[in-house]
Design a protein around this motif. Structure first.
Motif, short mmCIF file in Angstrom:
data_model
loop_
_atom_site.label_atom_id
_atom_site.label_comp_id
_atom_site.label_asym_id
_atom_site.label_seq_id
_atom_site.Cartn_x
_atom_site.Cartn_y
_atom_site.Cartn_z
N PHE A 195 -1.07 -1.71 3.23
CA PHE A 195 -2.25 -0.77 2.70
C PHE A 195 -2.90 -0.19 3.80
O PHE A 195 -3.16 1.16 3.84
N ASP A 208 1.05 6.78 0.04
CA ASP A 208 1.81 6.58 1.48
C ASP A 208 2.48 8.08 1.88
O ASP A 208 3.13 8.46 1.21
N SER A 266 6.92 0.69 1.59
CA SER A 266 5.44 0.85 1.55
C SER A 266 4.88 -0.40 1.83
O SER A 266 3.59 -0.47 2.40
N VAL A 276 2.27 -1.75 -5.05
CA VAL A 276 2.82 -0.45 -4.63
C VAL A 276 3.56 0.03 -6.01
O VAL A 276 4.50 -1.00 -6.47
N THR A 283 -1.51 -6.52 -2.15
CA THR A 283 -1.42 -5.31 -2.03
C THR A 283 -0.18 -5.14 -3.35
O THR A 283 0.84 -5.71 -3.29
N ASP A 312 -4.71 -1.75 -2.97
CA ASP A 312 -5.32 -2.79 -2.63
C ASP A 312 -6.02 -3.46 -3.56
O ASP A 312 -7.06 -2.99 -3.91
N TYR A 357 -7.31 2.84 -3.60
CA TYR A 357 -6.23 3.67 -3.98
C TYR A 357 -5.75 4.80 -3.06
O TYR A 357 -6.68 5.59 -2.67
N LEU A 367 -0.23 3.13 -3.16
CA LEU A 367 -0.68 1.90 -2.77
C LEU A 367 -1.95 1.28 -3.33
O LEU A 367 -2.85 2.22 -3.27
#
Length: 720
Positions: free
Chosen positions: A271, A131, A266, A249, A247, A140, A128, A138
Motif C-alpha cells: 500500500f 495502483d 499490487s 486489494v 492490506t 489499507d 484507499y 488498494l
C-alpha cells in the motif's frame, strides 16, 4: 466523534501461517439472489491514478467503498466493498452501520482518502488508493479492539462486473476470491490470505446474511456460485489486538487469471509504495498548472479549488481520452429501478453540454490539453447526421437518443474558446450547424425549437437553448473566417441574426401571471408566450400548467453568451421574478431551483426520487449550486464584483466533508430539519458541472469578466 486511530506504531499482521484456514467447498444454492442495486449517489470519495496503465476508479459512500469502475468510466464493476466486524457472540457490524468520517489522507489534494469508523467496542481506519501501474484498488485496513477482546474481521465484496450485477459467477483461485462474467473479472486478495471464506447469493445465503443471522459465524463455506447476484466474504487474519493491520486489494482483468495476477502484484508492491506513486502523479499534474486565483484567499477556498480541478481531471476516461463523465454516481432510481434504468446510467456517461462546462472549467484552470482532448472526443463521437446524442458512453456509443439542440451547439462554443479553426474541426462543426439549420420537429416546428431543452424534460422554444444556438452559429462563422472559409459563413450568421430578432417573440410573455411587465418564460410549447398553452411538468407533478406560469433562469444564457446586455429591462424584470418565485435562502446562501414546480428530487420524507412507482405522489426538486455560479457571471457583467464574490462563497458552502460539490442541496422544505438545509442531498455528488462552475467563477473574478464569454457574439449584437 473521537479522533481517528493513529496509523503510526501499529503492530503489523503476522505471517500467513497464523490460524488454520477453513477451506470452502461446494456450490451455493438458491440463486440468482436479489436483483442488483447500486449505492446512493452522495459520494464522499472519488479517486483514480493519473496513469493510463490503471483503468480503475473507486468511490466512497456511507462509510464504505461503493462503486468501482473498470475498464472504463461508463462501466461499474462492483457495488460495495467493506469490512464486517464481530466478536462472534454479541454483535455483527459493517463499517456502514457505525459512525464514519471520510477525509483526505494524501498531500496536495491527491484523491486518496482515510475512512475512520467506530462501532461496538472497535475502531477501524481504512485508506484507499489505486495502483498507478495496474488496474487495482488498494485498501489499507487497520482495526483495533477497544475492549481488549479479540475480534473477527471480514471483508465483504459485492461485484457487478460489466455494469450488470445479476450475471456474475464466483469461485476461489490461487488464494483469492474471483468473480467473473463474459467480459471482465475481479480478484479480492488479502496480504496474509483469508482464514475462511464463502460466496453466496444476495439476501439468500451470502456471507453478510450468514454472519448477521448466526451471531458472527459462517455456517456454510461455499466455494462457487453463479451466474447470479453473487456476494463474496473472506475473513482477514486480524483480531484487533495482536494483529491489527492488513492490506486488501481488489484487482481487475479481462480474464480471471489476469485479475488474480494484478491483485497479487499490487499486494507485493504494498500500500505505501503504491500510495506514494499515486500521490506523486497527482502532485506532478497539479504542479504543472497555474496557482489558484488570488480571489481564493483562505486555505479552505484553495483546497476546494484544488479538489475541483482533481475531480474534473479524474472524470476523464483512460481508454477514451477526452471522454469526461458527468458524475461517478447513479442517483435515486437510476441505481435501483430497472424499469427506469435497464442499464446502469445515466450520469456516468458523456453529455456534450456537461463536457462543454468541464472543458471550459479545465481550460480556465490552465489545463488546455484536457480541453483539447474533450474537443477531439466530441469530433469522434458526432453522429453521421451531424448532431450529438443526448448522451453517450465513453466509447461514443449513444445511450439516450433524444435531440437537444444546445448539445449540438456547445461543441462550437468550446471550439471557439480553443480557437480550433483547422479544416477537420470546421468540417465537423459545419455538419452540426447544418443539422440545426435543417432541423424540424415531429410537431412541425423548425429550429431553434428543440425536442428537449437543457433540463431534458420538455420540448419547445427555450431561451437557454436559443441562446446557445445563436452564439454557436456566430462563433462558427468566426472560426470559418479564421480558417479561410469565411465566404461560406453567411447562412449561419443570417440564421443567428433572425433568431436573435425573434427570440423575445417566442419566449417573452407580456400578459403572464407573474408581472405586468414582460418577462422570460422557461419555454413555450408553441412560440406563443401570451397564449395559455398548457403542458405537464412531469416528475410527480399532477395536472397541467399554463406555460406563462413557469419560469427559470435560463435567460441568463442570453447575457452570458453576449446576445443581450446585462441591463436589458426584460432581463432585469425576469430576475426579480425568479428571485421571488424559485430562490431559497439557506445557511449556505441563496440558491435557485431549476424552474417553477420542479419535482426532480427527493420525496418529502427524504426517500429517493422515482417516477416508476404509483405510491410516490410527490417529489421536490431542490436547489442547484450551479445557478449561483451563473448568477455570479451575470453580476460580473453588471460590474458587481462584490455580489459575484458572494456567489462563489455560496457554492463553496455547499461542499461536503471531502470538498465534493453536489448537484442539489436541501432547501427549507421537508425533510428539513432532519437534514441540514444548504448541504448536499443524495443527488449526484460530485457533479462535474458544479465543480467546473466553481473553477470558472473563480477565474472570472480574477479577470473581472466571465472567462468563457464569447466576445465575437457581443461585438455583433451589443457593440455592432
Amino acid at each position: 466523534m473521537a479522533a481517528p486511530v493513529p496509523l503510526a506504531g501499529v503492530a503489523r499482521a503476522e505471517s500467513a501461517g497464523a490460524g488454520t484456514a477453513a477451506k470452502p467447498s461446494g456450490e451455493a444454492p438458491g440463486g440468482p439472489g436479489t436483483s442488483a442495486a447500486f449505492a446512493p449517489a452522495d459520494k464522499t470519495g472519488f479517486g483514480t491514478s493519473r496513469t493510463k496503465e490503471s483503468p480503475v476508479w473507486f468511490t466512497l459512500q456511507g462509510g464504505r467503498m461503493s462503486e468501482t469502475y473498470y475498464p472504463d468510466l461508463s462501466t461499474p464493476a462492483s457495488r460495495q466493498t467493506q469490512l464486517v466486524i464481530t466478536d462472534g457472540k454479541t454483535f455483527v457490524e459493517r463499517l456502514s452501520d457505525g459512525e464514519a468520517r471520510t477525509e483526505p489522507c494524501l498531500q496536495g489534494g491527491a484523491p486518496g482518502y482515510r475512512l475512520t469508523s467506530r462501532g461496538t467496542g472497535w475502531s477501524a481506519v481504512t485508506r484507499y488508493v489505486t495502483d498507478p501501474e495496474r488496474a487495482s484498488v488498494l485498501i489499507d485496513v487497520e482495526v483495533r479492539s477497544e475492549t481488549g477482546a479479540p475480534l473477527q474481521v471480514f471483508v465483504l465484496h459485492d461485484p457487478s462486473l460489466s455494469g450488470e450485477g445479476n450475471d456474475d459467477s464466483a469461485f476461489p483461485q490461487d488464494g483469492t476470491l474471483v468473480a467473473k462474467d463474459k467480459h471482465a473479472a475481479s480478484a479480492l486478495a488479502a496480504q496474509d490470505g483469508f482464514t475462511e471464506s464463502t460466496v453466496g447469493y444476495l439476501d439468500v445465503n451470502d456471507g453478510w446474511t450468514q454472519l448477521s443471522e448466526n451471531n458472527g459465524r459462517l455456517k456454510h463455506h461455499y466455494a462457487t456460485a453463479g451466474p447470479g447476484n453473487v456476494v463474496q466474504v473472506g475473513r482477514l487474519r486480524l483480531d484487533g489486538c495482536t494483529r491489527t493491520r492488513q492490506t486488501v486489494v481488489l484487482g481487475f482483468g479481462e480474464k480471471a487469471a489476469e485479475a488474480v495476477r494484478t491483485a497479487k502484484r499490487s499486494l507485493r508492491r504494498g500500500f505505501d509504495a503504491a500510495a506514494g506513486a499515486y500521490e506523486r502523479g497527482w502532485l506532478e499534474y497539479l504542479g504543472g498548472l497555474p496557482k489558484a486565483p488570488g480571489c481564493l484567499r483562505t486555505p479552505s477556498d484553495q483546497a476546494l479549488y484544488t479538489a475541483s480541478v482533481v475531480m474534473l481531471a479524474a472524470s476523464e476516461d483512460k481508454l477514451n481520452p477526452g471522454a469526461f463523465i458527468a458524475s461517478p454516481s447513479m442517483p435515486w432510481a437510476f441505481g435501483t429501478d430497472r424499469g427506469i434504468a435497464p442499464e446502469t446510467g445515466s450520469y456516468h456517461l458523456v453529455w456534450a453540454r456537461d463536457l462543454y462546462h468541464i472543458g471550459t472549467g479545465l481550460l480556465a484552470a490552465g489545463d488546455r490539453a484536457a480541453a483539447d482532448r474533450a474537443m477531439d472526443h466530441l469530433l469522434r463521437s458526432q453522429l453521421p447526421d451531424g448532431h450529438w446524442s443526448q448522451n453517450h458512453k465513453v466509447d461514443g456509443t449513444p445511450f439516450w437518443t433524444n435531440i437537444q439542440l444546445d448539445e449540438t451547439s456547445t461543441p462550437m462554443l468550446l471550439a471557439w474558446m480553443l480557437d480550433r479553426h483547422d479544416a477537420k474541426t470546421l468540417r465537423h462543426l459545419r455538419r452540426g450547424a447544418d443539422f440545426i439549420l435543417k432541423f424540424k420537429s415531429e410537431e412541425g416546428y423548425k429550429a431553434p425549437f428543440s425536442p428537449q431543452e437543457r433540463w431534458e424534460e420538455q420540448s419547445g422554444y427555450s431561451p437557454s437553448t436559443i441562446a446557445s444556438a445563436i452564439a454557436a452559429l456566430v462563433c462558427l462563422a468566426d472560426l470559418m473566417r479564421r480558417g479561410g472559409q469565411g465566404d461560406d459563413a453567411a447562412k449561419y450568421l443570417e440564421a443567428a441574426d433572425k433568431w436573435q430578432e425573434s427570440l423575445d417573440g417566442w419566449t417573452v410573455s407580456t400578459n403572464g401571471p407573474h408581472s405586468s411587465e414582460p418577462y422570460y418564460l422557461r419555454l413555450t410549447k408553441d412560440g406563443k408566450p401570451n397564449a395559455g398553452t398548457e403542458y405537464e411538468l412531469g416528475n410527480n407533478t399532477d395536472g397541467k400548467v399554463d406555460q406563462r406560469s413557469v419560469v427559470d433562469a435560463g435567460f441568463l444564457e442570453l447575457v452570458r453568451l453576449g446576445i443581450k446586455p446585462a441591463d436589458d429591462p426584460v432581463i432585469r424584470n425576469s430576475l426579480k421574478i425568479v428571485d421571488r418565485e424559485i430562490s431559497v435562502d439557506t445557511p449556505s446562501g441563496r440558491h435557485w431551483y431549476r424552474y417553477s414546480g420542479d419535482g426532480y428530487g427527493e420525496q418529502p420524507n427524504g426517500e429517493p426520487w422515482n417516477v416508476n412507482r404509483p405510491e410516490i405522489k410527490t417529489t421536490y426538486g431542490r436547489a442547484w449550486p450551479i445557478f449561483s455560479g451563473e448568477r455570479g457571471e451575470y453580476e460580473l457583467l453588471c460590474g458587481d464584483r462584490h455580489s459575484a464574490q458572494g456567489r462563489l462563497r455560496d457554492i463553496a458552502a455547499t461542499a461536503g466533508e471531502t470538498l465534493m460539490l453536489p448537484e442539489q442541496v436541501w432547501d427549507d422544505r421537508p425533510p428539513v430539519p432532519e437534514v441540514r438545509s444548504g448541504k448536499g442531498t443524495a443527488s449526484a455528488t460530485p457533479l462535474a458541472w458544479t465543480h467546473a462552475q466553481y473553477l470558472r467563477l473563480a477565474w472570472s473574478l480574477e479577470r473581472g469578466t466571465p472567462v468563457e464569454y464569447p466576445t465575437v457574439v457581443a461585438e455583433r449584437y451589443l457593440h455592432g
